[in-house]
Structures are given as structure tokens and as C-alpha cells.
Design a protein around this motif. Structure first.
Motif, PDB file in Angstrom:
ATOM      1  N   LYS A  79       4.823   6.171   1.994  1.00  0.00           N
ATOM      2  CA  LYS A  79       4.559   5.216   3.073  1.00  0.00           C
ATOM      3  C   LYS A  79       5.697   4.200   3.116  1.00  0.00           C
ATOM      4  CE  LYS A  79      -0.412   5.645   2.228  1.00  0.00           C
ATOM      5  NZ  LYS A  79      -1.635   4.939   1.754  1.00  0.00           N
ATOM      6  N   ILE A  80       6.238   3.955   4.310  1.00  0.00           N
ATOM      7  CA  ILE A  80       7.364   3.031   4.454  1.00  0.00           C
ATOM      8  C   ILE A  80       6.866   1.591   4.500  1.00  0.00           C
ATOM      9  CG2 ILE A  80       9.359   2.366   5.841  1.00  0.00           C
ATOM     10  CD1 ILE A  80       9.561   5.122   4.489  1.00  0.00           C
ATOM     11  N   ALA A  81       7.431   0.743   3.631  1.00  0.00           N
ATOM     12  CA  ALA A  81       7.024  -0.661   3.561  1.00  0.00           C
ATOM     13  C   ALA A  81       8.043  -1.600   4.210  1.00  0.00           C
ATOM     14  CB  ALA A  81       6.806  -1.073   2.109  1.00  0.00           C
ATOM     15  N   SER A  82       9.320  -1.258   4.150  1.00  0.00           N
ATOM     16  CA  SER A  82      10.334  -2.129   4.754  1.00  0.00           C
ATOM     17  C   SER A  82      11.625  -1.351   4.989  1.00  0.00           C
ATOM     18  CB  SER A  82      10.619  -3.342   3.856  1.00  0.00           C
ATOM     19  OG  SER A  82      11.265  -2.946   2.661  1.00  0.00           O
ATOM     20  N   ILE A  83      12.361  -1.816   6.000  1.00  0.00           N
ATOM     21  CA  ILE A  83      13.674  -1.238   6.327  1.00  0.00           C
ATOM     22  C   ILE A  83      14.620  -2.400   6.596  1.00  0.00           C
ATOM     23  CG2 ILE A  83      14.942   0.336   7.841  1.00  0.00           C
ATOM     24  CD1 ILE A  83      12.163   1.342   8.817  1.00  0.00           C
ATOM     25  N   GLU A  88      18.656  -0.206   3.572  1.00  0.00           N
ATOM     26  CA  GLU A  88      17.849  -0.327   2.359  1.00  0.00           C
ATOM     27  C   GLU A  88      16.393  -0.088   2.757  1.00  0.00           C
ATOM     28  OE1 GLU A  88      18.478  -3.974   0.294  1.00  0.00           O
ATOM     29  OE2 GLU A  88      20.660  -3.781   0.293  1.00  0.00           O
ATOM     30  N   ILE A  89      15.812   0.959   2.193  1.00  0.00           N
ATOM     31  CA  ILE A  89      14.462   1.375   2.585  1.00  0.00           C
ATOM     32  C   ILE A  89      13.552   1.341   1.361  1.00  0.00           C
ATOM     33  CG2 ILE A  89      13.080   3.213   3.638  1.00  0.00           C
ATOM     34  CD1 ILE A  89      15.674   4.238   4.938  1.00  0.00           C
ATOM     35  N   GLU A  90      12.360   0.792   1.564  1.00  0.00           N
ATOM     36  CA  GLU A  90      11.367   0.763   0.490  1.00  0.00           C
ATOM     37  C   GLU A  90      10.091   1.442   0.952  1.00  0.00           C
ATOM     38  OE1 GLU A  90      10.765  -3.218  -0.866  1.00  0.00           O
ATOM     39  OE2 GLU A  90      12.714  -3.322  -1.883  1.00  0.00           O
ATOM     40  N   GLY A  91       9.469   2.179   0.022  1.00  0.00           N
ATOM     41  CA  GLY A  91       8.217   2.857   0.316  1.00  0.00           C
ATOM     42  C   GLY A  91       7.362   2.963  -0.927  1.00  0.00           C
ATOM     43  N   PHE A  92       6.159   3.499  -0.767  1.00  0.00           N
ATOM     44  CA  PHE A  92       5.251   3.579  -1.912  1.00  0.00           C
ATOM     45  C   PHE A  92       4.195   4.660  -1.663  1.00  0.00           C
ATOM     46  CE2 PHE A  92       3.347   0.786   1.166  1.00  0.00           C
ATOM     47  CZ  PHE A  92       1.969   1.023   1.084  1.00  0.00           C
ATOM     48  N   ASN A  93       3.586   5.062  -2.763  1.00  0.00           N
ATOM     49  CA  ASN A  93       2.370   5.886  -2.690  1.00  0.00           C
ATOM     50  C   ASN A  93       1.366   5.288  -3.669  1.00  0.00           C
ATOM     51  OD1 ASN A  93       3.183   6.791  -5.234  1.00  0.00           O
ATOM     52  ND2 ASN A  93       4.048   8.704  -4.435  1.00  0.00           N
ATOM     53  N   ASP A  94       0.395   6.038  -4.082  1.00  0.00           N
ATOM     54  CA  ASP A  94      -0.667   5.477  -4.927  1.00  0.00           C
ATOM     55  C   ASP A  94      -0.194   5.112  -6.335  1.00  0.00           C
ATOM     56  OD1 ASP A  94      -2.422   5.740  -2.859  1.00  0.00           O
ATOM     57  OD2 ASP A  94      -3.263   7.660  -3.555  1.00  0.00           O
ATOM     58  N   THR A  95       0.913   5.659  -6.752  1.00  0.00           N
ATOM     59  CA  THR A  95       1.348   5.433  -8.136  1.00  0.00           C
ATOM     60  C   THR A  95       2.729   4.806  -8.274  1.00  0.00           C
ATOM     61  OG1 THR A  95       2.299   7.659  -8.281  1.00  0.00           O
ATOM     62  CG2 THR A  95      -0.013   7.391  -8.950  1.00  0.00           C
ATOM     63  N   ASN A 144       3.577  -4.304  -0.321  1.00  0.00           N
ATOM     64  CA  ASN A 144       3.218  -2.899  -0.176  1.00  0.00           C
ATOM     65  C   ASN A 144       2.203  -2.708   0.944  1.00  0.00           C
ATOM     66  OD1 ASN A 144       4.903  -2.081  -2.315  1.00  0.00           O
ATOM     67  ND2 ASN A 144       3.330  -2.636  -3.807  1.00  0.00           N
ATOM     68  N   VAL A 145       2.681  -2.929   2.158  1.00  0.00           N
ATOM     69  CA  VAL A 145       1.876  -2.718   3.364  1.00  0.00           C
ATOM     70  C   VAL A 145       2.622  -1.698   4.216  1.00  0.00           C
ATOM     71  CG1 VAL A 145       0.905  -3.767   5.429  1.00  0.00           C
ATOM     72  CG2 VAL A 145       1.002  -5.077   3.294  1.00  0.00           C
ATOM     73  N   GLU A 146       1.924  -0.647   4.592  1.00  0.00           N
ATOM     74  CA  GLU A 146       2.589   0.421   5.329  1.00  0.00           C
ATOM     75  C   GLU A 146       2.939  -0.009   6.760  1.00  0.00           C
ATOM     76  OE1 GLU A 146       1.981   5.120   6.612  1.00  0.00           O
ATOM     77  OE2 GLU A 146       0.294   3.967   5.783  1.00  0.00           O
ATOM     78  N   SER A 190      16.091  -6.523   9.803  1.00  0.00           N
ATOM     79  CA  SER A 190      15.095  -5.958   8.905  1.00  0.00           C
ATOM     80  C   SER A 190      13.772  -5.804   9.643  1.00  0.00           C
ATOM     81  CB  SER A 190      14.906  -6.847   7.669  1.00  0.00           C
ATOM     82  OG  SER A 190      14.364  -8.108   8.036  1.00  0.00           O
ATOM     83  N   LEU A 191      12.954  -4.898   9.139  1.00  0.00           N
ATOM     84  CA  LEU A 191      11.599  -4.692   9.657  1.00  0.00           C
ATOM     85  C   LEU A 191      10.658  -4.647   8.459  1.00  0.00           C
ATOM     86  CD1 LEU A 191       9.458  -3.968  11.802  1.00  0.00           C
ATOM     87  CD2 LEU A 191      10.155  -1.562  11.554  1.00  0.00           C
ATOM     88  N   ASP A 192       9.755  -5.614   8.408  1.00  0.00           N
ATOM     89  CA  ASP A 192       8.753  -5.637   7.346  1.00  0.00           C
ATOM     90  C   ASP A 192       7.569  -6.464   7.818  1.00  0.00           C
ATOM     91  OD1 ASP A 192       9.694  -8.223   7.201  1.00  0.00           O
ATOM     92  OD2 ASP A 192      10.695  -7.972   5.277  1.00  0.00           O
ATOM     93  N   THR A 193       6.653  -6.784   6.937  1.00  0.00           N
ATOM     94  CA  THR A 193       5.473  -7.554   7.325  1.00  0.00           C
ATOM     95  C   THR A 193       5.584  -8.985   6.816  1.00  0.00           C
ATOM     96  OG1 THR A 193       4.348  -6.672   5.362  1.00  0.00           O
ATOM     97  CG2 THR A 193       3.926  -5.594   7.463  1.00  0.00           C
ATOM     98  N   ASP A 194       5.013  -9.922   7.591  1.00  0.00           N
ATOM     99  CA  ASP A 194       5.030 -11.320   7.174  1.00  0.00           C
ATOM    100  C   ASP A 194       3.793 -11.625   6.332  1.00  0.00           C
ATOM    101  OD1 ASP A 194       2.900 -11.495   8.924  1.00  0.00           O
ATOM    102  OD2 ASP A 194       3.998 -12.603  10.462  1.00  0.00           O
ATOM    103  N   PHE A 195       3.547 -12.914   6.069  1.00  0.00           N
ATOM    104  CA  PHE A 195       2.432 -13.291   5.200  1.00  0.00           C
ATOM    105  C   PHE A 195       1.068 -12.964   5.814  1.00  0.00           C
ATOM    106  CE2 PHE A 195       3.640 -16.907   7.773  1.00  0.00           C
ATOM    107  CZ  PHE A 195       2.432 -17.384   8.251  1.00  0.00           C
TER     108      PHE A 195
END
Length: 204
Positions: free
Chosen positions: A80-84, A96-103, A131-133, A164-169
Motif C-alpha cells: 500500500k502506497i503511503a507517500s510519494i 522517494e516512495i514509501e509503502g507498507f503491508n501488515d508486517t 502509514n495511511v494508504e 509530495s503527496l501524503d496525508t496530513d494530521f
């Protein structure tokens, strides 16, 4: 009398020619001054443009964000992509790309050749606000966000140097577009990723 008249006429003609010559010289001097002023102005303008043009615009990045994400996802399938973020590093643009899964939390860098040049992994903390998709299909394209941000009066004649593209507070997705002008003044325009509308402008 005729002789004097002729001489007078000749003298008058000579004086007239001399006056015209002086006028022409004055006009030439004025023209030269004008040309010199215009040249100096053009040189100043050119210098200013060169200074601005020394900054690379993110719109010149040869690799699209879609292609960069594809490269990232080929390495980290199902993440899942969290930020770009796109910015310049060592004279070249890098995503710079960040992502995550359950682990696991993943991060990677994609260069101008669409190559994954760096990657990292670490245990994920699902309670971490970072860690918000991102729901990429729901957002305006980055090109639209940059166009909207570039219309802000404060960034006129500035260059978009990163975004950048990500989520705020509030966990709302936002684009942050950074600008810099010839005087090295920096601004950041924040765009709502869903609506494409300007939220805020910040000055460094």
C-alpha cells in the motif's frame, strides 16, 4: 554682391550642413545611448532568466509518477502506497516512495532512468499516522496540482522544484508543491488532493 551672396549662401549652406551634422551626431549619440541602455537591460533580463533557469522544474522529470510507482510495485508487490515525493538529489531528480503491508514498511528511490536505486525495509507500526494508504484513483493528477499551485500570485516567476503527496494530521491527502525564485526565496503551496483546490501557501 553676387559673390557675397554666393559666399553667404555657401556659408549658410555650410553652417546648415554643420548644424545637420551636429544634429545627426546628437541623434546618433542618443541612438547609441538608447541601444546601450537596451543592451544593458537585455543583459540584466537575460541574467535574471539564467538565474531562474538554473533551477530545474519538476515538470522536466522524464519519468512519470505512474511509471515510478510501477517500478516500485514490481519490487514490492501488493504494498500500500503511503507517500510519494519528487525532488532533486545530487543534481538529478529522484522519486522517494514509501509503502507498507501488515508486517513491513518499505521505502525506495526511483531515478531519472526509472531504476530503483535504493530500497529499505523495516517492521511496520500500523498505529503510526504515516502509514495511511493513499487512494490514488480518487485524487487529481499531480500535473493539475502543480498548475493550480503555479497560479498563486506569490509564486509568480518561481520554479516548482519539488512536490509530495501524503496525508496530513487529519489523514486527508494533500499535495505540497515547493517553489523557489531567483532570489532563493522559497514557497510551498498546499493543494487538496481530492478537490484540487488550494488550501494554504507557506513562505520559508
Amino acid at each position: 554682391m553676387k559673390k557675397w551672396t554666393t559666399l553667404t549662401m555657401t556659408t549658410a549652406l555650410a553652417l546648415s550642413l554643420a548644424a545637420c551634422s551636429n544634429d545627426d551626431n546628437k541623434k546618433q549619440d542618443t541612438t547609441n545611448e538608447t541601444n546601450t541602455t537596451e543592451e544593458n537591460t537585455n543583459q540584466t533580463s537575460s541574467t535574471s532568466k539564467e538565474t531562474v533557469n538554473n533551477l530545474r522544474a519538476v515538470t522536466d522529470m522524464p519519468v512519470s509518477v505512474e511509471d515510478a510507482l510501477k517500478t516500485f510495485n514490481e519490487q514490492f508487490e501488493g504494498v500500500k502506497i503511503a507517500s510519494i515525493e519528487l525532488g532533486e538529489s545530487n543534481g538529478t531528480f529522484v522519486y522517494e516512495i514509501e509503502g507498507f503491508n501488515d508486517t513491513t514498511k518499505y521505502s525506495g528511490e526511483v531515478d531519472e532512468n526509472n531504476q530503483l536505486i535504493k530500497q529499505e525495509q523495516e517492521p511496520v507500526d500500523l498505529n503510526d499516522d504515516d502509514n495511511v494508504e493513499l487512494q490514488l484513483a480518487d485524487y487529481v493528477k499531480v500535473e493539475e496540482a502543480i498548475t493550480t499551485a503555479s497560479k498563486v500570485t506569490e509564486v509568480e516567476n518561481s520554479t516548482p522544484t519539488s512536490w509530495s503527496l501524503d496525508t496530513d494530521f487529519n489523514q486527508d491527502a494533500v499535495y505540497k508543491v515547493d517553489f523557489e525564485d531567483a532570489n532563493q526565496e522559497e514557497f510551498q503551496v498546499i493543494i487538496d488532493a481530492k478537490t484540487g483546490k488550494q488550501i494554504e501557501i507557506l513562505r520559508d
